[in-house]
Enzyme design. Sequence first.
Site: not given
Ligand code: 13P
Length: 253
Positions: A9-11, A98, A100, A170, A176, A216, A237-238
């Site tokens: 997930n590149w956000k 998600h 967010e 999650e 993050g 993470s 994510g990251g």
């Molecule tokens: P991180 O891997 O950056 O913690 O993000 C997880 C995430 O929200 C994937 O959707």
Amino acid sequence: MRKKIVAGNWKMNKSFDEGIQLVKEIIELYAQEVKSQTYVVIAPPYIHLHKIQPLLFDMPMIALGAQNCSEMSSGAYTGEISTAMLKSVGCDYVIIGHSERRQYFNETNDLLAKKIDIALTNLLQPIYCVGETLDERNSGKLFEIIESQLSEALYHLPSENMRQVVVAYEPVWAIGTGQTASSAQAQEMHGFIRKIIAKKFGDELAENISILYGGSVKPDNAKELFSQPDIDGGLIGGAALQARSFIDIVKGF
Ligand code: 13P
């Protein structure tokens, strides 16, 4: 046998050119290095989707996903993207719910149920996210909260549709932050999620649903997380923003 899936997930990251470059690197490393039968889903921002689709023609194990969708089918909804549009540019998956989106865009379980329905109508597999905040974990209501996120958005589905859903656990406090859930904490919740899906939809269906962990996940903790019996992959994510770290996570299987 349930599918092993690692989704990136590149956000809201990567310019158009950077995104295309990243996909090319992921494809190359996947072809050279990944030996397991692990599916990859790439979920870039909307603008990249159309250009990525043809890059994946020869890569049956790599699919395209969107990060969100409208709950409406079409019409005067300025700025929204429909699930039919996503299907038309080659998406097979869509991330729904998600944390967010729940937190910054006030998405409720009721709204997410509608997004799940319209995604399934357009033959997209929802990656439905659930997870608790740290306060919710500490309150002792952890399991109730996850159960209501699942029941309010998914329990209305007929079994044949529920089979298409991928669940992603999650924990909000792990996203993050670099503070991943321990493999024991993650396994405990994944086992719980599978158990309550079994209670509602039956053992056979629950055994075949992929439940991903997100929060993470990095190359150095992926292997241990993925070795847990109820963890069928990750939502990254990251570490999905670089081909090297993303593929090293895929190689955690
Ligand atoms: P991180 O891997 O950056 O913690 O993000 C997880 C995430 O929200 C994937 O959707």
